[in-house]
Design an enzyme around this catalytic site. Structure first.
Site, PDB file in Angstrom:
ATOM      1  N   HIS A  41      94.376  34.876 -51.431  1.00  0.00           N
ATOM      2  CA  HIS A  41      94.300  35.931 -52.444  1.00  0.00           C
ATOM      3  C   HIS A  41      94.356  37.300 -51.772  1.00  0.00           C
ATOM      4  CE1 HIS A  41      92.856  33.638 -56.115  1.00  0.00           C
ATOM      5  NE2 HIS A  41      92.704  32.726 -55.159  1.00  0.00           N
ATOM      6  N   GLU A  93      90.356  36.782 -49.186  1.00  0.00           N
ATOM      7  CA  GLU A  93      90.915  37.993 -49.779  1.00  0.00           C
ATOM      8  C   GLU A  93      91.516  38.759 -48.600  1.00  0.00           C
ATOM      9  OE1 GLU A  93      91.014  38.453 -52.931  1.00  0.00           O
ATOM     10  OE2 GLU A  93      89.214  37.699 -53.921  1.00  0.00           O
ATOM     11  N   GLU A 111      99.707  40.524 -56.896  1.00  0.00           N
ATOM     12  CA  GLU A 111      98.962  39.669 -55.975  1.00  0.00           C
ATOM     13  C   GLU A 111      99.568  38.268 -55.946  1.00  0.00           C
ATOM     14  OE1 GLU A 111      94.991  38.731 -57.190  1.00  0.00           O
ATOM     15  OE2 GLU A 111      94.754  37.319 -55.527  1.00  0.00           O
TER      16      GLU A 111
END
Ligand SMILES: [Zn+2]
Length: 330
Positions: free
Chosen positions: A211, A288, A156
């Site tokens: 993210h 996200e 990530e």
């Protein structure tokens, strides 16, 4: 309503907004204005009102050509040319519209955007540092985490860093000044408290943490995480919600990632447990971008082309937000 009508009505509304500073335009108006500003600014000269159909960030350049022709009133034949006698003179004005290169307006000149690529590639190497407890505005949490990874091991931290780099390029092309909370993917940290402080100290007009989630393997999609009032961040709750709405809209429209099937409601999740949002004094959201633990999402997240698409969508949402703020708080 034609494009022309829109431009004219927006010009009136803009004047009104500027002369009445306390007035905050309704959200729908501000969105329409934001999308139209470059068109209003970009029209060099208007002759007639041809459609200005360029996209929101393009410069529209018009040129006018006047042609005078004389139409003979005496019929002529190919075999017997004659000199035309008196004729009617008509003037034709042709207006052509062309798009110059996008981003030439520097629409975001003077604005500061802080981009926070979540985690760091070196966090795996220093668990004691990233495990240090910090005060996040409500409770203790760790300084940072390693972040997640796809089943194949693509981290990530790398994804976040790549999108941040692309986003930096896009925003700078719009004229914004960009501050990054980390400039490599080989270091450790900084702590989430420092990441918030970097955005605050830069007096950012907007800040975003990038993210990708480590959710359930059967869950898909993106979610925008927004702050919840805790005292420190009270003043930025509303603008952060507006930023979140703009980012959510652009991400949904401009990427192939669906809204999260498991996180938040309709792509938005208020969060009161994150230092990056609790301690922010500038409008801020965290996105996200997808679920790295889902195979379908992961295939997108590791793709450089998709990463660039995601960055461009984020840039569009942030730009819409910033131009809206410019109108409501000139
Ligand atoms: Zn993360």
């Amino acid at each position: 309503m034609t494009d022309c009508d829109l431009v004219q009505s927006v010009a009136v509304a803009t004047d009104s907004a500027l002369s009445d500073r306390p007035t905050v335009l309704p959200r729908a108006w501000r969105s329409a204005l934001a999308l139209t500003i470059p068109l209003v600014v970009g029209v060099v000269s208007i002759s007639g009102c041809s459609a200005t159909s360029g996209h929101a960030h393009a410069t529209t350049v018009q040129s006018t050509t006047t042609t005078t022709t004389t139409t003979p009133t005496t019929p002529t034949t190919p075999t017997t040319p004659t000199t035309p006698t008196t004729g009617a003179t008509t003037t034709t004005t042709t207006t052509t519209t062309s798009e110059a290169a996008p981003h030439s307006l520097s629409a975001l000149h003077g604005m500061v955007v802080t981009i926070d690529p979540g985690h760091n590639g070196g966090n795996f190497s220093d668990p004691s540092y990233i495990g240090t407890l910090i005060w996040n505005g409500r409770e203790n949490e760790t300084c940072d985490t390693t972040g997640t990874a796809t089943a194949s091991g693509y981290t990530e931290a790398q994804f976040n860093f790549n999108v941040a780099q692309d986003l930096k390029t896009d925003l700078e092309a719009e004229g914004a000044s960009v501050v990054l909370t980390r400039t490599t993917n080989t270091g450790v940290g900084p702590c989430v408290t420092q990441r918030a402080a970097i955005g605050n100290n830069a007096h950012s007009d907007a800040a975003i943490s990038i993210h990708a989630d480590g959710g359930p393997a059967d869950g898909r999609g993106f979610a925008v995480l927004e702050p919840v009032a805790d005292g420190v961040n009270d003043a930025i709750i509303t603008p952060s919600q507006e930023l979140g709405a703009d980012v959510r809209s652009s991400f949904l429209a401009q990427t192939t990632m669906p809204i999260s099937t498991y996180d938040g409601t309709d792509g938005v999740a208020p969060r009161d447990d994150l230092a990056g949002l609790n301690l922010s004094t500038v409008p801020k959201v965290l996105i996200e971008c997808g679920n790295m633990r889902n195979a379908t999402d992961a295939a997108l997240l590791v793709s450089p082309a998709w990463q660039a698409q995601a960055a461009h969508a984020l840039s569009s949402g942030i730009t819409t937000f910033l131009l809206s703020r410019l109108l409501s708080h000139p």
